[in-house]
Design an enzyme around this catalytic site. Structure first.
Site, mmCIF file in Angstrom:
data_model
loop_
_atom_site.group_PDB
_atom_site.id
_atom_site.type_symbol
_atom_site.label_atom_id
_atom_site.label_comp_id
_atom_site.label_asym_id
_atom_site.label_seq_id
_atom_site.Cartn_x
_atom_site.Cartn_y
_atom_site.Cartn_z
ATOM 1 N N ASP A 163 -2.117 -6.638 -5.336
ATOM 2 C CA ASP A 163 -2.683 -5.899 -4.214
ATOM 3 C C ASP A 163 -1.821 -4.650 -4.014
ATOM 4 O O ASP A 163 -0.678 -4.591 -4.494
ATOM 5 C CB ASP A 163 -2.667 -6.787 -2.968
ATOM 6 C CG ASP A 163 -3.052 -6.046 -1.707
ATOM 7 O OD1 ASP A 163 -4.124 -5.427 -1.683
ATOM 8 O OD2 ASP A 163 -2.254 -6.075 -0.747
ATOM 9 N N ASP A 189 -0.643 -10.045 0.036
ATOM 10 C CA ASP A 189 0.061 -10.231 1.303
ATOM 11 C C ASP A 189 -0.825 -10.773 2.416
ATOM 12 O O ASP A 189 -0.329 -11.010 3.519
ATOM 13 C CB ASP A 189 0.668 -8.898 1.769
ATOM 14 C CG ASP A 189 -0.402 -7.909 2.225
ATOM 15 O OD1 ASP A 189 -1.354 -7.663 1.460
ATOM 16 O OD2 ASP A 189 -0.287 -7.390 3.351
ATOM 17 N N ASP A 219 -1.724 -2.109 -0.694
ATOM 18 C CA ASP A 219 -1.170 -1.904 0.649
ATOM 19 C C ASP A 219 -0.529 -3.180 1.184
ATOM 20 O O ASP A 219 -1.173 -4.233 1.245
ATOM 21 C CB ASP A 219 -2.276 -1.460 1.613
ATOM 22 C CG ASP A 219 -2.887 -0.141 1.209
ATOM 23 O OD1 ASP A 219 -2.532 0.882 1.802
ATOM 24 O OD2 ASP A 219 -3.723 -0.132 0.286
#
Length: 227
Positions: A16, A176, A18
Site C-alpha cells: 500500500d 496499514d 499512503d
C-alpha cells in the site's frame, strides 16, 4: 547483511502507499484545507486528515466536506479543485515512513518482486514515487484509474500481483488499514499490517496475518508466514 533470497523465491511483495510506504497526510491536508478555505469552510486537523485517508481521493474530499458542514452538491467542484491543487504539489512535505528506504534496498538486493497497489490516483502515485526516489524499487504499480475498482475490491491487488510477475510465488500485501486487510482477504492473499499508519482502530484488531511495529520487522514477518 542477512540474505533473504529464499524468502524472495516464496513471496512477492505488494505495498500500500499512503500510511504504509509514505506519510502523505501533510500534503493532502494542505490541499484539502486550501479548497475548504476557498468555500468559507473550516480547516481540518491532521487527526481528521489521517482518519479520512484510505479509500481514494474522492472519498477524502467527501469526508472533509461532511465533517465541515459543506453542501454535498459542491462535491464535484470541490474534488476538481482539490485534485488540481494536490497534483501541483503532491510531495512537498510527504516523506517515506521509518525504515522504508532501507528495507526496500535490502528487498531489492534479495531479488524480491515488488509493486505498489494504492487507491490514490495512479498519475499522482507515480509522481510521488518518482520524486521520493522510490519508483526504481518497484516493477510496477497500480492506482486509481477510471473504470478500475478500488481496494477492498481484489481487482487492483490481483492486477498488481500479476504485473510484477508473482508467478508461482505467494503475493503478500503490506498495508496499514482495514481496506488493505479486506482486499487481501478478497484476493486470498496474506496481509501484513504496519503500525503508525492511517487507521483509528488498533492494527491487531483488524484481522491481518501479522502486525509489525515498523518496516524493520518486515522480513521477520515474512519468515513467520513461511513457517
Amino acid at each position: 547483511m542477512t540474505n533473504y533470497r529464499d524468502l524472495a523465491t516464496e513471496f512477492s511483495l505488494v505495498f500500500d502507499l499512503d500510511g504504509t510506504l509514505i506519510d502523505s497526510a501533510p500534503d493532502l491536508q494542505a490541499a484539502v484545507n486550501t479548497v475548504l478555505s476557498s468555500h468559507g469552510l473550516r480547516r481540518i486537523s491532521m487527526e481528521e486528515t489521517q482518519a479520512f485517508i484510505g479509500d481514494g481521493m474522492p472519498k477524502l474530499c467527501e469526508r472533509a466536506l461532511e465533517a465541515t458542514g459543506g453542501p454535498a452538491e459542491i462535491l464535484e467542484v470541490f474534488y476538481d479543485a482539490f485534485k488540481k491543487r494536490y497534483m501541483s504539489a503532491p510531495a512537498v512535505k510527504t516523506k517515506p515512513m521509518i525504515a522504508v528506504r532501507e528495507t526496500l534496498i535490502t528487498a531489492k538486493g534479495a531479488a524480491f518482486a515488488m509493486g505498489v497497489c494504492t487507491n490514490k490516483s495512479e498519475p499522482v502515485a507515480e509522481t510521488i514515487l518518482t520524486e521520493l526516489q522510490l519508483r526504481p524499487f518497484f516493477t510496477d504499480f497500480v492506482g486509481a484509474m477510471p473504470g478500475r475498482a478500488l481496494k477492498p475490491d481484489p481487482e487492483p491487488l490481483l492486477l498488481c500481483a500479476e504485473r510484477i510477475g508473482t508467478g508461482d510465488r505467494r503475493a503478500v500485501l503490506i498495508g496499514d488499514s482495514i481496506a488493505d486487510v479486506k482486499a487481501a482477504r478478497n484476493a486470498h492473499m496474506p496481509c501484513i499490517l504496519v503500525r503508525g499508519g492511517y487507521t483509528n482502530t488498533a492494527p491487531e484488531l483488524l484481522g491481518a496475518d501479522v502486525v509489525i511495529d515498523s518496516f524493520d520487522h518486515l522480513f521477520t514477518a515474512l519468515e513467520q508466514l513461511a513457517a
